[in-house]
Design an enzyme around this catalytic site. Structure first.
Site, PDB file in Angstrom:
ATOM      1  CG  HIS A 284      -0.286   0.138   2.531  1.00 23.37           C
ATOM      2  ND1 HIS A 284      -0.047   1.358   3.148  1.00 23.37           N
ATOM      3  CD2 HIS A 284       0.193  -0.799   3.390  1.00 23.37           C
ATOM      4  CE1 HIS A 284       0.535   1.162   4.315  1.00 23.37           C
ATOM      5  NE2 HIS A 284       0.706  -0.133   4.488  1.00 23.37           N
TER       6      HIS A 284
ATOM      7  CG  ASP B  19      -2.693   3.971   2.842  1.00 23.54           C
ATOM      8  OD1 ASP B  19      -2.294   2.928   2.296  1.00 23.54           O
ATOM      9  OD2 ASP B  19      -3.340   3.979   3.906  1.00 23.54           O
TER      10      ASP B  19
ATOM     11  CG  ASP C 246       3.411   0.833   7.524  1.00 22.75           C
ATOM     12  OD1 ASP C 246       2.927   0.184   6.580  1.00 22.75           O
ATOM     13  OD2 ASP C 246       2.779   1.084   8.568  1.00 22.75           O
TER      14      ASP C 246
ATOM     15  CD  GLU D 120      -2.334  -1.442   6.036  1.00 21.40           C
ATOM     16  OE1 GLU D 120      -2.232  -2.403   6.823  1.00 21.40           O
ATOM     17  OE2 GLU D 120      -1.884  -0.310   6.296  1.00 21.40           O
ATOM     18  CD  GLU D 121      -0.838   2.620   7.708  1.00 16.03           C
ATOM     19  OE1 GLU D 121      -1.376   2.170   8.727  1.00 16.03           O
ATOM     20  OE2 GLU D 121       0.343   2.394   7.406  1.00 16.03           O
TER      21      GLU D 121
ATOM     22  CG  ASP E 297       0.027  -6.962   2.385  1.00 17.04           C
ATOM     23  OD1 ASP E 297       0.710  -6.078   1.839  1.00 17.04           O
ATOM     24  OD2 ASP E 297      -0.994  -6.721   3.049  1.00 17.04           O
TER      25      ASP E 297
ATOM     26  CG  HIS F  98       2.067   3.542  12.413  1.00 17.31           C
ATOM     27  ND1 HIS F  98       0.786   3.071  12.630  1.00 17.31           N
ATOM     28  CD2 HIS F  98       2.387   3.123  11.164  1.00 17.31           C
ATOM     29  CE1 HIS F  98       0.360   2.411  11.571  1.00 17.31           C
ATOM     30  NE2 HIS F  98       1.319   2.424  10.669  1.00 17.31           N
TER      31      HIS F  98
END
Length: 491
Positions: free
Chosen positions: A121, A123, A156, A190-191, A217, A459
């Site tokens: 992903h 995003d 990520d 995804e987030e 993934d 994150h």
């Protein structure tokens, strides 16, 4: 001979037999690691790093409210992909789902073979307001400093998107033609759950009756110091991901003035319920992917830890007690509870008429939400506390005996020959769960070597990745695509 001597002799004999049997099991324990076939990292380094760096500069931030997406940034990012990977966009067929979900199909030469899917992903999560100055480099700068690329998405998960595209562009430049179809599936939300991205992509592919051999993934990574008793880095491939659910505990009753409280207030009742849950916890059991993790890592251990893990059936209580001491390993064994929100009261001298607490649950495979709710109700044992559990159960558990897992393991060993590659249970959520219905197996693995500290940066502040790690990720995806071509798997 006196009776007590006979008892001692019998016990001694049993101890000797026990030692022989367990020692023999330890001695015959064989490695589950394939022999690595080390590869030369043959990637156009400077250009690849420059493109990766540029990808980070687009703040493709996803938010719970889709109307708050800055879609202009997403449009610019997609334009960047088209400009940066011309062969991919010339030779692969591209479909868009909800404008920003991407399905690239690389058509294979043999129609009888089932396809594989590589997903990631693009995003990213926002940078927490007020933490911008905590970053060594600006979070959307993509700066390359001291051999590292900095910025949100370096771990990520733009590294997955760019790593896959770099691998495919390189193979296309060499004239490589896959035997089986290869799908590149890129989500954009995804987030925040993947509803309009991966979930919609999977639904479209399902409507087309497309079935995959496997989907790979993001998820686990190659982590140093992860497994007790093992000095080597361990690459963990997620076979499943725990379910994510929310338990709401609520209590209602008379309020009144705080000068005349009842013995049990609504706040006290909910607090007592949470305290019971935290004290009891969900039952722990070494099973499934967690058990597989130690079956794969035990042969690589040394000394007492190898002896213990080689005899899991005998020492399971000891192993569980060791794993339960740390949150990161305790989560392998049980459904976890994390109270995250408490709501009650509006004024300091008024008793609230209602109190509510929210508990985040990460649910083990094999446990239903009904099981979870029943356990909470039985543990609390208070009819005046209402319990409601909603969310998702754990994904299905993928096979470790299939060529799918073995191909991932071999590709990882080829790029990281010093690493031990093993299955595990993923705690967090990923887009992979959306593909369960259309893939025989779904796996979760990001091919980078990182530390536990790096995991906290995903994150958080100062997210970055080394150039070497990025280039090795590209090499892994090349290896996997080529390895999958040599396997069976007819439609």
């Amino acid at each position: 001979m006196k009776k007590w001597k006979m008892v001692l002799l019998g016990l001694a004999s049993l101890f000797v037999l026990f030692t022989i049997v367990t020692g023999f099991k330890t001695f015959i324990l064989t490695s589950k690691q394939p022999e690595p076939q080390p590869v030369k990292i043959d990637v156009p380094g400077e250009g690849a790093v420059a493109r990766f760096s540029k990808a980070i500069t687009y703040p493709t931030i996803s938010r719970q409210d889709y109307s708050q997406f800055s879609y202009a940034e997403f449009d610019d990012f997609l334009g960047f992909l088209e400009d940066s990977y011309p062969l991919v966009h010339e030779q692969l067929h591209l479909d868009k789902v909800n404008d920003y979900g991407l399905i690239y199909r690389w058509q294979g030469s043999e129609e009888t073979k089932l396809p594989i899917g590589l997903t990631a992903h693009y995003d990213v999560v926002p940078v927490l307001e007020g933490t911008e100055t905590d970053w060594g480099q600006s979070p959307f700068s993509g700066e390359v400093v001291d051999g590292k690329v900095w910025g949100r998405g370096t771990l990520d998960d733009k590294i997955g998107v760019i790593g896959i595209l770099e691998a495919v562009e390189k193979l296309l430049s060499e004239g490589y033609q896959p035997k089986r179809d290869v799908y590149l599936l890129f989500g954009f939300d995804e987030e925040v759950g993947g509803e309009k991205g991966a979930q919609a992509i999977a639904e479209k592919l399902k409507q087309r009756n497309i079935k995959f051999e496997f989907i790979l993934d993001e998820g686990g990574a190659i982590i140093e110091g992860m497994v007790p008793g093992l000095a080597k880095p361990v690459g963990v491939v997620g076979l499943s991901e725990k379910g994510m659910a929310t338990a709401e505990l609520s209590a209602e009753g008379s309020g009144g003035h705080s000068s005349q409280p009842e013995n049990q207030t609504n706040i006290g009742r909910i607090s007592r319920a949470i305290a019971k849950l935290e004290k009891a916890q969900f039952p722990a059991d070494l099973q499934g992917p967690a058990e597989d993790l130690f079956a794969y890592t035990a042969p690589e251990m040394k000394g007492a830890m190898k002896y213990v893990f080689a005899n899991q059936a005998i020492f399971e209580p000891v192993i569980e007690s060791i794993l339960l001491k740390k949150p990161t390993t305790a989560a392998l064994l049980r459904t976890t509870i994390a109270p995250t929100i408490f709501q009650a009261g509006e004024q300091y001298n008024a008793l609230p008429e209602k109190a509510k607490a929210i508990i985040n649950l990460r649910v083990m495979p094999g446990e239903s939400l009904e099981d979870v709710q029943s356990y909470i109700e039985e543990t609390i044992n208070d009819e005046l506390v209402q319990v409601s559990v909603t969310g998702n159960e754990a994904s299905s558990v993928s096979s470790i005996d299939s060529w799918h897992f073995k191909s991932i393991q071999q590709a990882a060993r080829n790029v990281y020959p010093e690493a031990v590659i093993a299955p595990y249970l993923m705690f967090a959520g990923s887009d992979a769960r959306h593909y369960d219905e259309i893939a025989e197996n779904t796996y979760r693995f990001l091919p980078v070597l990182i530390t536990a500290e790096d995991l906290n940066r995903m994150h958080g502040s100062n997210e970055h990745i080394s150039i070497d790690n990025f280039l090795q990720a590209v090499s892994f995806y090349q290896e996997l695509i080529v390895n999958a071509d040599h396997q069976a798997g007819d439609r």
